[in-house]
Design a protein around this motif. Structure first.
Motif, PDB file in Angstrom:
ATOM      1  N   ARG A 431     -80.575  98.377 -16.203  1.00 39.25           N
ATOM      2  CA  ARG A 431     -79.483  98.032 -15.315  1.00 39.25           C
ATOM      3  C   ARG A 431     -78.112  98.246 -15.921  1.00 39.25           C
ATOM      4  N   ARG A 432     -78.064  98.414 -17.228  1.00 38.19           N
ATOM      5  CA  ARG A 432     -76.762  98.587 -17.839  1.00 38.19           C
ATOM      6  C   ARG A 432     -75.987  99.703 -17.158  1.00 38.19           C
ATOM      7  N   GLY A 433     -74.877  99.324 -16.524  1.00 41.32           N
ATOM      8  CA  GLY A 433     -74.018 100.327 -15.936  1.00 41.32           C
ATOM      9  C   GLY A 433     -74.571 101.010 -14.702  1.00 41.32           C
ATOM     10  N   TYR A 434     -75.648 100.504 -14.130  1.00 40.44           N
ATOM     11  CA  TYR A 434     -76.214 101.192 -12.978  1.00 40.44           C
ATOM     12  C   TYR A 434     -76.763 100.233 -11.935  1.00 40.44           C
ATOM     13  N   ALA A 435     -75.922  99.438 -11.362  1.00 38.89           N
ATOM     14  CA  ALA A 435     -76.372  98.600 -10.257  1.00 38.89           C
ATOM     15  C   ALA A 435     -75.863  99.236  -8.975  1.00 38.89           C
ATOM     16  N   PRO A 436     -76.504  98.994  -7.853  1.00 43.41           N
ATOM     17  CA  PRO A 436     -76.071  99.651  -6.628  1.00 43.41           C
ATOM     18  C   PRO A 436     -74.755  99.075  -6.122  1.00 43.41           C
ATOM     19  N   VAL A 437     -73.807  99.949  -5.880  1.00 41.20           N
ATOM     20  CA  VAL A 437     -72.547  99.515  -5.287  1.00 41.20           C
ATOM     21  C   VAL A 437     -72.411 100.228  -3.947  1.00 41.20           C
ATOM     22  N   LEU A 438     -71.480  99.740  -3.141  1.00 42.17           N
ATOM     23  CA  LEU A 438     -71.342 100.289  -1.799  1.00 42.17           C
ATOM     24  C   LEU A 438     -70.220 101.318  -1.783  1.00 42.17           C
ATOM     25  N   MET A 439     -70.506 102.471  -1.121  1.00 41.34           N
ATOM     26  CA  MET A 439     -69.499 103.517  -1.073  1.00 41.34           C
ATOM     27  C   MET A 439     -69.311 103.996   0.366  1.00 41.34           C
ATOM     28  N   LEU A 567     -76.935 106.857 -22.947  1.00 35.22           N
ATOM     29  CA  LEU A 567     -76.677 107.967 -23.864  1.00 35.22           C
ATOM     30  C   LEU A 567     -75.213 108.351 -23.900  1.00 35.22           C
ATOM     31  N   TYR A 568     -74.470 108.018 -22.850  1.00 33.89           N
ATOM     32  CA  TYR A 568     -73.037 108.303 -22.912  1.00 33.89           C
ATOM     33  C   TYR A 568     -72.205 107.052 -22.685  1.00 33.89           C
ATOM     34  N   SER A 569     -72.722 105.941 -23.189  1.00 33.96           N
ATOM     35  CA  SER A 569     -71.997 104.679 -23.076  1.00 33.96           C
ATOM     36  C   SER A 569     -70.883 104.613 -24.116  1.00 33.96           C
TER      37      SER A 569
END
Ligand code: ADP
Ligand code: ZN
Ligand code: ZN
Length: 732
Positions: A431-439, A567-569
Motif C-alpha cells: 500500500r505504500r504510496g498506492y491507495a485508490p484516490v478519486l480522479m 523502487l523509486y521512492s
C-alpha cells in the motif's frame, strides 16, 4: 539533610531535589510522591545525596512513598540514563515513560494483597554465620525471613534503613518479592528443573547455533540469519530452555503485529511450568502493571513483549532475543524515539549477556555489523522440514500483460487453479504510496485532503473519502468539484477494489480482506486467523499485516500486485523494506508438504531485487544495497540524526530551522549538515513539516555535536511550534 534527586515527567533535562522528612527513608529507584508546582506528582529517585546546591528554604519535601513496590534496580536506572543521553530526551520523561502507567500515577496501587517477600533458593542456601558482620540489617532480615514470608511493613519495622538493605538483598537475588497473584502459587526465585516439550531433534545447523550462544561467556551479539521456516523459533525455544535451567530469565522481543495470543500460547505449551508474561500496549493498565511486577520479582521467567518491554526490570536476566530484528516497529516514533533493538543490545552489553537478533532478512545495519565482525553470524541455510521446499518465485511483466483492476490474467488463472484444487491463495498489496484516490476523467481533478499534502483515499464500502494522515473524511462527491463532470474514477489499487474485482470474477469464492480497516475491532484479526486456519477462506486479500510470521499450511499461492512504487521512492530504505516484506510474504507459501508459488507483477522483472527474490539470495541483494549505500554515503556507513519541526505557520517552521542550522554551523564541528527541507509529507493535519538532516561516520563525533547543539536548540524561541530530535531515524 538527606536529599533525593528525582526524575519527573516534565520536559526539562534536570533532576529535581527534594528533602526527606524524618521517618521517610528511600533508595535510588524508588518512586516518590512530591510537590511540583501546584500538584503532587510521582517521580523516580535517581540519586540520593547528602546535600543540595539549593538553599534550604527553596527545597521542598517528599510527600510520601506511594506504595510498597520494590525500587527499580540500579541496572535499569543506568539503562534509562543511557537512553536519555543517547536519544537526547529529558531524563525524567525517559524514566517515567519506561514505567507502566499505573506506576506513573499518584493513585495508590491496590492489589488484593500487599507485596510480600521470601527467601530465594540461593537465599535459603546462604550460611548466615559466614555473612559479613557489618551488614547487620541485611542479616537481621535474612534471619527474619527464615521464619517465612514477610510483608514489606514487617520488614520495615526491623530497621530505619530497611529499604536499602532490602534492595541489596533483592539485587543479590537472595530475596524475592512475591507480587500478589491470582494464578499459580509462587515458586520463589530459582528453579533448576523445568518441564520442556522438546518437539524436535535439532538439525546440525540449529545445534551449532544453539551451542554458539550457550557457550559464549559474557556479552555477545549474535545475528541469526535464517530463511523463513528454517527453524529460528525452535532455536529460541532451545536457548530459552538452557537459560531456564541455569535459573535465568529470558526477554523475547517481537514486532507489534506478531504478538498474538497464539504466540503466547505456543511458548507456554513448550514450557508448561515456567511462568510467562506478556507486555505490550494492548494490555489493560492493571494487567500490564501486574505482569511487569511479576517480571521484576523474578517470578515470571519468560517475558514476551513488544518494544516497550525492553525496559522491564529483570533481576535474573540471562538472555535477550529480538525476533524479526529488521522490523520497523521496534523504533518508537514519538516521545522517546528509541530503537528497542539497539537499547536491547546496549542492555545485553551492560549486563554481560548474550543477545540473539533473528531474521530472514536482517536490517542492513545488522548485516553490516555481522560482516565486520562486531556481531557473530549464525546461519540457517535450509528449511527445517525437509519436505517444505522454498516457493518458486516468478515475475509477471505487466508492461506486456492485460490487466483488470490491477490484476493480470496469469495471476487470475493461477487463482482459479487454486480454487479448483481447494487450496488457499493470498493476494498481497503493497500500500505504500498506492491507495485508490478519486480522479475526474475530464479535468484531472484529484481528491486532495484539505489539511494535508496527501490525497483522500476512496473507501467503497461506506462511500467515503478518507485521509490516512489526519483522519479527515467526507462523502464521495456526485460530480467533480472542479468542472461538474459526473464521471469520477478511482485510480491506483486498494484492498477494497481488489476484493470486489475478485468477487466479481470468482462469485463462488470465499474472499477475506485483511487490512487496517477490517481489523480495527479488537479481536477481529484473531477471529480472521481462525477462519483461515479452518479453511473457511479461499482467497486472502491484504497488506503488510498478512506478511508476518503466520503459518497457514494450505496456502500455496501468493500474488504480489504493485511492488514497484518502492523502487523509486524518496525513502532510501523503501527497497530494503520491500525485499523484507516480499521475502516474508513469499515465506507464507508452501510451508507444509505442498509446494508454493509466488507471482510478482512488475514492470521491472530484471531489477536486482526481484532477481534476488527469485533466487532466494538475500546476500546478493544485501551486497547490492550495501554498495549503493556506501557510494551514496547512507547508513550503515554513516550515523544520522533528524531535527524535525512543525507548526501551523510555514514561516515559523522555516525560521526556526534556519536559526537551528546557523547555530549548528557556528559550532564548527566536523559533521555533515544538510539544508532545511520539507518533510516527505510536507503538510499534515494543517501543520507544515520540515527538517534538517545531520550525519557523520562516527557515532561518537555525531553525539559530541549533539551535546553541543541541543542546549542551543533548547534556547531558541519556539512558542508556536513543536520540534524534536530523532536519533537513527527510520522515517524521513
Ligand atoms: P522460523 O522461525 O525460522 O520461520 P520455525 O522455527 O517456525 O522457523 O520452524 C519451521 C517449521 O519447522 C516448524 O513447523 C517447526 O516445528 C519445524 N522445525 C523446526 N526445527 C525442526 C527440526 N529440527 N526438526 C523438525 N522440524 C523442525
Ligand atoms: Zn473535473
Ligand atoms: Zn489529511
Amino acid at each position: 539533610m538527606p536529599i533525593v534527586r528525582v526524575a519527573l515527567d516534565v520536559p526539562l533535562s534536570t533532576l529535581f531535589d527534594y528533602v526527606l522528612a524524618d521517618g521517610i527513608s528511600v533508595v535510588a529507584g524508588q518512586r516518590v510522591l512530591v510537590p511540583f508546582g501546584r500538584k503532587q506528582v510521582v517521580g523516580v529517585v535517581m540519586e540520593c545525596a547528602a546535600d543540595s546546591g539549593l538553599s534550604a528554604e527553596r527545597i521542598k519535601s517528599v510527600v510520601r512513598v506511594p506504595d510498597e513496590i520494590p525500587p527499580l534496580p540500579d541496572e535499569l536506572l543506568t539503562l534509562l540514563r543511557f537512553c536519555s543521553d543517547y536519544y537526547h530526551h529529558p531524563q525524567g520523561m525517559t524514566a517515567l515513560s519506561a514505567l507502566p502507567s499505573r506506576l506513573r500515577s499518584s493513585e495508590p496501587i491496590t492489589f488484593r494483597k500487599a507485596l510480600q517477600y521470601a527467601l530465594s533458593a540461593s537465599g535459603r542456601a546462604l550460611k548466615l554465620d559466614e555473612f559479613p558482620k557489618r551488614k547487620v540489617v541485611q542479616q537481621r532480615m535474612l534471619t527474619a525471613l527464615q521464619t517465612g514470608v514477610l510483608s514489606a511493613a514487617q520488614l520495615r519495622a526491623l530497621s530505619p534503613s530497611a529499604p536499602a538493605a532490602l534492595k541489596a538483598l533483592l539485587e543479590a537475588g537472595w530475596v524475592v518479592a512475591l507480587s500478589p497473584s491470582p494464578s499459580p502459587a509462587c515458586r520463589g526465585g530459582e528453579l533448576e528443573r523445568h518441564a520442556f516439550n522438546n518437539a524436535h531433534t535439532l538439525t546440525t545447523e540449529q545445534q551449532r547455533a544453539v551451542d554458539a550462544v550457550t557457550q559464549s561467556a559474557g556479552y555477545g551479539c549474535f545475528l541469526l540469519h535464517g530463511i523463513t521456516g528454517s527453524g529460528k523459533t525452535e532455536i529460541y525455544v532451545h536457548l530459552m530452555y538452557e537459560m531456564l535451567q541455569r535459573g535465568g530469565q529470558i526477554l523475547l522481543l517481537v514486532p507489534e503485529i506478531n504478538l498474538t495470543p497464539q504466540l503466547e500460547n505456543y511458548f507456554r505449551s513448550r514450557f508448561p511450568d515456567a511462568e510467562l508474561v506478556s507486555l505490550h500496549s494492548g494490555l489493560a493498565d492493571g494487567e500490564r502493571t501486574l505482569n511487569w511486577l511479576r517480571a521484576q520479582s523474578g517470578q515470571a521467567r519468560i517475558v514476551l513483549g513488544t518494544r516497550l518491554a525492553v525496559f522491564t526490570p529483570l533481576p535474573q536476566l540471562a538472555l535477550i532475543i529480538v525476533d524479526e530484528e529488521h522490523d520497523a516497529s521496534f523504533k518508537q516514533q514519538d516521545g522517546l524515539r528509541y530503537s528497542a533493538r539497539d537499547v536491547a543490545i546496549f542492555r545485553a552489553n551492560q549486563r554481560g549477556l548474550p543477545i540473539v537478533l533473528g531474521s530472514a532478512t536482517p536490517s542492513l545495519e545488522s548485516y553490516y555489523n555481522a560482516q565486520s565482525g562486531r556481531y557473530k553470524l549464525l546461519r540457517l541455510t535450509a528449511r527445517a522440514l525437509a519436505a517444505a521446499k522454498l516457493p518458486e518465485v516468478r515475475c509477471i511483466n505487466t508492461s506486456n500483460t492485460f490487466m483488470q483492476h490491477g490484476i493480470s490474467e496469469p495471476l487470475l488463472a493461477a487463482l482459479e487453479q487454486r480454487l479448483q484444487r481447494g487450496e488457499q491463495s493470498l493476494v498481497f498489496i503493497n500500500r505504500r504510496g498506492y491507495a485508490p484516490v478519486l480522479m475526474c476523467t475530464a479535468c484531472g481533478w484529484l481528491s486532495d485532503c484539505k489539511n494535508c499534502a496527501g490525497k483522500l483515499v476512496l473507501h467503497l464500502k461506506d462511500r467515503r473519502l478518507r485521509c490516512h494522515h489526519c483522519g479527515h473524511q467526507e462523502r464521495v462527491p456526485h460530480a467533480c468539484p472542479g468542472c461538474g463532470n459526473a464521471d469520477l474514477q478511482p485510480v491506483g489499487i486498494g484492498t477494497q477494489r481488489v476484493e470486489s474485482a475478485l468477487q466479481e470474477r470468482f462469485p463462488g469464492a470465499r474472499i477475506l480482506r485483511v487490512d487496517r480497516d477490517s481489523t480495527r475491532n479488537k479481536g477481529a484479526w484473531n477471529a480472521m486467523r481462525q477462519r483461515i486456519h479452518d479453511e473457511a477462506v479461499d482467497i486472502l486479500v491484504g497488506t503488510q499485516m498478512l506478511a508476518k510470521g503466520h503459518d497457514f499450511p494450505n496456502l500455496t499461492l501468493v500474488g504480489v500486485l504493485n511492488p514497484d512504487s518502492a523502487l523509486y521512492s524518496s525513502d532510501f530504505r523503501a527497497s530494503e523494506k520491500l525485499f523484507a516484506q516480499l521475502a516474508q510474504v513469499a515465506g507464507r507459501a508452501g510451508r507444509a508438504d505442498k509446494p508454493g508459488v509466488v507471482l510478482i507483477q512488475t514492470t521491472f522483472p530484471d531489477h536486482p531485487l526481484f532477481r534476488a527474490l527469485r533466487e532466494h539470495d538475500y546476500d546478493a541483494w544485501a551486497q547490492t544495497l550495501l554498495a549503493e549505500r556506501q557510494s551514496a554515503g547512507f547508513p550503515p556507513f554513516v550515523y544520522q540524526v533528524l531535527l524535525r519541526a512543525e507548526a501551523k505557520q510555514e514561516s515559523e517552521v522555516y525560521a526556526f530551522l534556519q536559526k537551528a542550522r546557523a547555530a549548528a554551523v557556528a559550532l564548527a564541528l566536523p559533521v555533515e549538515l544538510y539544508g532545511v527541507v520539507p518533510a516527505a509529507m510536507p503538510r499534515r493535519a494543517n501543520h507544515f513539516l520540515a527538517q534538517i538532516l545531520v550525519q557523520h561516520e562516527s557515532r561518537k563525533l555525531l553525539q559530541q555535536f549533539l551535546r553541543a547543539w541541543k542546549p542551543v536548540l533548547d534556547a531558541l524561541p519556539a512558542q508556536k511550534l513543536r520540534w524534536s530530535l530523532d536519533i537513527d531515524p527510520l522515517e524521513f
